[in-house]
Design a protein around this motif. Structure first.
Motif, mmCIF file in Angstrom:
data_model
loop_
_atom_site.group_PDB
_atom_site.id
_atom_site.type_symbol
_atom_site.label_atom_id
_atom_site.label_comp_id
_atom_site.label_asym_id
_atom_site.label_seq_id
_atom_site.Cartn_x
_atom_site.Cartn_y
_atom_site.Cartn_z
ATOM 1 N N LYS A 183 0.834 -1.198 0.000
ATOM 2 C CA LYS A 183 0.000 0.000 0.000
ATOM 3 C C LYS A 183 0.873 1.255 0.000
ATOM 4 O O LYS A 183 1.876 1.337 0.704
ATOM 5 N N GLY A 184 0.465 2.230 -0.786
ATOM 6 C CA GLY A 184 1.190 3.489 -0.826
ATOM 7 C C GLY A 184 2.376 3.520 -1.756
ATOM 8 O O GLY A 184 3.008 4.570 -1.926
ATOM 9 N N SER A 185 2.702 2.387 -2.400
ATOM 10 C CA SER A 185 3.907 2.331 -3.231
ATOM 11 C C SER A 185 3.830 3.241 -4.441
ATOM 12 O O SER A 185 4.833 3.847 -4.843
ATOM 13 N N TYR A 186 2.639 3.346 -5.027
ATOM 14 C CA TYR A 186 2.507 4.187 -6.219
ATOM 15 C C TYR A 186 2.757 5.654 -5.876
ATOM 16 O O TYR A 186 3.541 6.331 -6.548
ATOM 17 N N THR A 187 2.126 6.131 -4.820
ATOM 18 C CA THR A 187 2.338 7.520 -4.406
ATOM 19 C C THR A 187 3.793 7.761 -4.040
ATOM 20 O O THR A 187 4.377 8.797 -4.380
ATOM 21 N N SER A 188 4.399 6.801 -3.365
ATOM 22 C CA SER A 188 5.820 6.928 -3.010
ATOM 23 C C SER A 188 6.691 7.008 -4.258
ATOM 24 O O SER A 188 7.625 7.821 -4.333
ATOM 25 N N ALA A 189 6.396 6.180 -5.249
ATOM 26 C CA ALA A 189 7.199 6.175 -6.480
ATOM 27 C C ALA A 189 7.070 7.495 -7.226
ATOM 28 O O ALA A 189 8.055 8.012 -7.779
ATOM 29 N N VAL A 190 5.864 8.050 -7.251
ATOM 30 C CA VAL A 190 5.659 9.361 -7.885
ATOM 31 C C VAL A 190 6.564 10.409 -7.237
ATOM 32 O O VAL A 190 7.080 11.315 -7.902
ATOM 33 N N ASN A 191 6.796 10.258 -5.937
ATOM 34 C CA ASN A 191 7.626 11.201 -5.184
ATOM 35 C C ASN A 191 9.096 10.789 -5.117
ATOM 36 O O ASN A 191 9.876 11.367 -4.361
ATOM 37 N N GLY A 192 9.466 9.761 -5.903
ATOM 38 C CA GLY A 192 10.869 9.378 -5.996
ATOM 39 C C GLY A 192 11.348 8.379 -4.976
ATOM 40 O O GLY A 192 12.549 8.110 -4.884
ATOM 41 N N ASN A 193 10.420 7.783 -4.204
ATOM 42 C CA ASN A 193 10.790 6.773 -3.213
ATOM 43 C C ASN A 193 10.255 5.422 -3.673
ATOM 44 O O ASN A 193 9.050 5.218 -3.747
ATOM 45 N N PHE A 194 11.149 4.498 -3.980
ATOM 46 C CA PHE A 194 10.754 3.231 -4.589
ATOM 47 C C PHE A 194 10.749 2.130 -3.537
ATOM 48 O O PHE A 194 11.785 1.594 -3.159
ATOM 49 N N VAL A 195 9.554 1.811 -3.067
ATOM 50 C CA VAL A 195 9.355 0.844 -1.988
ATOM 51 C C VAL A 195 9.584 -0.569 -2.522
ATOM 52 O O VAL A 195 9.238 -0.885 -3.665
ATOM 53 N N GLY A 196 10.149 -1.429 -1.679
ATOM 54 C CA GLY A 196 10.382 -2.807 -2.070
ATOM 55 C C GLY A 196 9.087 -3.547 -2.389
ATOM 56 O O GLY A 196 8.065 -3.363 -1.729
ATOM 57 N N ALA A 197 9.128 -4.379 -3.419
ATOM 58 C CA ALA A 197 7.955 -5.128 -3.866
ATOM 59 C C ALA A 197 7.598 -6.229 -2.864
ATOM 60 O O ALA A 197 8.377 -6.568 -1.963
ATOM 61 N N LEU A 198 6.429 -6.790 -3.019
ATOM 62 C CA LEU A 198 5.979 -7.897 -2.166
ATOM 63 C C LEU A 198 6.698 -9.186 -2.549
ATOM 64 O O LEU A 198 6.954 -9.446 -3.723
ATOM 65 N N ASN A 199 6.982 -10.007 -1.551
ATOM 66 C CA ASN A 199 7.635 -11.296 -1.807
ATOM 67 C C ASN A 199 6.730 -12.474 -1.444
ATOM 68 O O ASN A 199 7.213 -13.581 -1.203
ATOM 69 N N THR A 200 5.418 -12.232 -1.413
ATOM 70 C CA THR A 200 4.493 -13.287 -1.008
ATOM 71 C C THR A 200 3.571 -13.706 -2.145
ATOM 72 O O THR A 200 3.290 -12.938 -3.064
ATOM 73 N N CYS A 201 3.117 -14.944 -2.037
ATOM 74 C CA CYS A 201 2.063 -15.488 -2.894
ATOM 75 C C CYS A 201 0.908 -15.926 -2.007
ATOM 76 O O CYS A 201 1.125 -16.451 -0.903
ATOM 77 N N GLY A 202 -0.299 -15.718 -2.504
ATOM 78 C CA GLY A 202 -1.476 -16.247 -1.833
ATOM 79 C C GLY A 202 -2.122 -17.308 -2.712
ATOM 80 O O GLY A 202 -2.269 -17.131 -3.925
ATOM 81 N N ARG A 203 -2.506 -18.419 -2.095
ATOM 82 C CA ARG A 203 -3.122 -19.541 -2.827
ATOM 83 C C ARG A 203 -4.439 -19.887 -2.143
ATOM 84 O O ARG A 203 -4.496 -19.997 -0.915
ATOM 85 N N ILE A 204 -5.501 -20.025 -2.945
ATOM 86 C CA ILE A 204 -6.823 -20.244 -2.372
ATOM 87 C C ILE A 204 -7.605 -21.242 -3.214
ATOM 88 O O ILE A 204 -7.586 -21.177 -4.447
ATOM 89 N N LYS A 205 -8.268 -22.196 -2.532
ATOM 90 C CA LYS A 205 -9.150 -23.146 -3.206
ATOM 91 C C LYS A 205 -10.505 -22.478 -3.362
ATOM 92 O O LYS A 205 -11.282 -22.395 -2.407
ATOM 93 N N ILE A 206 -10.765 -22.007 -4.562
ATOM 94 C CA ILE A 206 -11.966 -21.198 -4.768
ATOM 95 C C ILE A 206 -13.237 -22.036 -4.774
ATOM 96 O O ILE A 206 -14.343 -21.494 -4.721
ATOM 97 N N THR A 207 -13.089 -23.363 -4.806
ATOM 98 C CA THR A 207 -14.248 -24.259 -4.772
ATOM 99 C C THR A 207 -14.606 -24.698 -3.359
ATOM 100 O O THR A 207 -15.637 -25.353 -3.162
#
Length: 503
Positions: free
Chosen positions: A290-314
């Motif tokens: 959250k907030g990464s886009y606004t931070s990038a616009v202002n020249g601060n490049f936040v580290g990306a997410l390193n997680t995956c979510g897996r869900i049985k949709i059935t």
């Protein structure tokens, strides 16, 4: 002998003459192999789609100015609405011939920037929306010799920019969302149906300042309803009755995963639970906090997410299971491989999608093995040397390689004096199942022949060293009518695929 049969559905990521085909140069490594295919296809591959004639349609936005490949026979595109050139004699779309490693320029008339599309049951690519004069356009590309784009100027009822398409069991496509569009529509239209339908879920997941719910992830569930994920939440949607039938839990952590906090997603291979029921799982990986886009616009490049979510949709009460990737990634692409594994490739490890807002390219792909024990599913692969940032793409080819192209984080083509120059090249990544050390284990499908037509529920005799009988999918809910790649997988080594048409 262990035998798996996988059907992969392939939907749905310039001076004046492009360089001719080059001799592929392989780079060997223990985990995967990279091959440099062509240094200059004339355009940056913003979108790519494999067709059932083994040609790849590639296209880029039309308002960058001149590309590096001329239109044929002195043709020019005259467009008074173009923001760069009103008369443009260069191409912004090409057809790539996989077999000959060659390209052919195509003429796309309207702007396809951040458009969307999917394949129809007869193999046509339906490509919708975009920017400026392209936002309501429907474009059709047929898999035939010498064909070019056909365009329907007012094929959509609403402007569609950053929308998502999905083919439906009845053969239509649904087109969902887009910038400031909290609705959906269908193509082609049923007689008399000329309106769009409101989808409040897109309002509920929208941040008006950032619009973090663009390019939603959409998959057809085994009950015929649509799984729709936007921002950090998902629903199961009955598009026939226009009702939400299930609301899934928010992904743990609550961080956004759709554009511009661009993660990636895939529907994992369906599982038949001993004939009792079909199980469907969705995997969502990467993105930006959250907030990464606004931070990038202002020249601060936040580290990306390193997680995956897996869900049985059935599941009756589905819950997300979170896993940690070995490499953080935003703007990545995910490709379902013939083995049922998932390739996660391209992107950066900081910032977000958008012009100049990504940093720290991730050169190493990762393979995710969904059937391995949790904690041991990720395998880091051999790196490329080319940054593939904003507007990069990856697709599976019939021979099992993954075609990689694109990367242009600039509002024009820019090749010098920038962190990440505009990239006009194509590469191929070959997973370890294509290594020369296992070539003798690779099965070959003798029968049926490619382009075979199948009926739902039909028993198919697959012949290689033995003959094995399998059943085609039982209904258009499990596999909408269309062209699929059929692979035989033996000891985790896939055959070359063949095209089959389910109808």
């Amino acid at each position: 002998m262990t035998l798996n049969l996988i059907l992969s559905f392939l939907l749905w990521h310039l001076l004046l003459l492009a360089a001719g085909p080059s001799s592929p140069t392989p780079t060997h490594a223990a985990a995967g192999q990279w091959t440099f295919l062509n240094p200059n296809i004339g355009i940056s591959a913003m979108h790519m789609q494999l067709l059932n004639n083994d040609r790849v349609v590639i296209y880029d936005r039309t308002d960058f100015g001149r590309s590096n490949i001329s239109l044929p026979n002195g043709k020019c595109r005259i467009d008074p609405n173009d923001t760069a050139l009103t008369t443009d004699c260069t191409a912004h779309s090409v057809e790539y011939d996989v077999a000959t490693n060659s390209i052919r320029p195509l003429m796309v008339l309207t702007d396809v920037w951040c458009s969307s599309g999917a394949l129809m049951s007869d193999g046509r690519l339906i490509q919708t929306g975009g920017f400026n004069d392209g936002d309501r356009v429907v474009r059709v590309y047929r898999p035939c010799t010498g064909c070019d784009w056909e365009e329907i100027k007012s094929g959509l009822t609403q402007r569609r920019w950053y929308a998502t398409n999905h083919i439906l069991p009845d053969g239509r496509q649904i087109v969902i969302g887009g910038r400031r569009q909290f609705n959906y529509e269908f193509y082609p239209k049923i007689a008399g149906a000329t309106t769009a339908y409101n989808l409040p879920f897109l309002v509920q997941t929208n941040d008006p300042k950032i619009e973090n719910n663009l390019y939603p992830f959409v998959f057809l569930n085994v009950d015929g309803n649509l799984f729709i994920f936007a921002n950090n939440r998902a629903i199961l949607f009955d598009y026939l009755k226009d009702v939400v039938v299930k609301t899934y839990p928010e992904i743990p952590g609550g961080d956004p995963r759709t554009y511009p906090s661009t993660g990636s997603s895939v529907l994992l291979p369906l599982k038949n639970l001993q004939g009792l029921a079909m199980e469907a799982e969705v995997l969502v990986c990467g993105g930006a906090p959250k907030g990464s886009y606004t931070s990038a616009v202002n020249g601060n490049f936040v580290g990306a997410l390193n997680t995956c979510g897996r869900i049985k949709i059935t599941d009756p009460s589905p819950q997300w299971v979170m896993e940690t990737m070995p490499l953080a990634r935003v703007m990545g692409d995910m490709v379902l491989l013939p083995t049922g594994d998932v390739l996660i490739i391209n992107g950066g490890s900081a910032g977000t999608a958008g012009w100049e807002y990504g940093r720290n390219p991730v050169f190493q792909p990762v393979i995710y093995r969904p059937n391995s024990p949790i904690g041991s599913r990720f395998e880091v692969q051999n790196p490329t040397t080319i940054p593939r940032m904003y507007h990069s793409t990856a697709i599976l080819l019939r021979d099992g390689r993954v075609l990689i192209g694109g990367s242009n984080p600039h509002i024009t083509y820019n090749f010098v004096g920038v962190l990440f120059p505009t990239e006009l090249s194509l590469e191929a990544f070959s997973p370890s199942y294509l290594d020369s050390t296992v070539v003798d284990l690779r099965p070959k499908i003798v029968l049926p022949v490619s382009q075979t037509k199948l009926r739902y529920g039909q028993r198919i005799a697959i012949r290689f060293t033995v003959i094995v009988g399998v059943m085609a999918p039982g209904s258009s809910i499990l596999a909408p009518a269309g062209y699929y790649l059929l692979f035989v997988v033996h000891q985790d080594i896939p055959s070359e695929g063949i095209w089959v048409q389910i109808q």
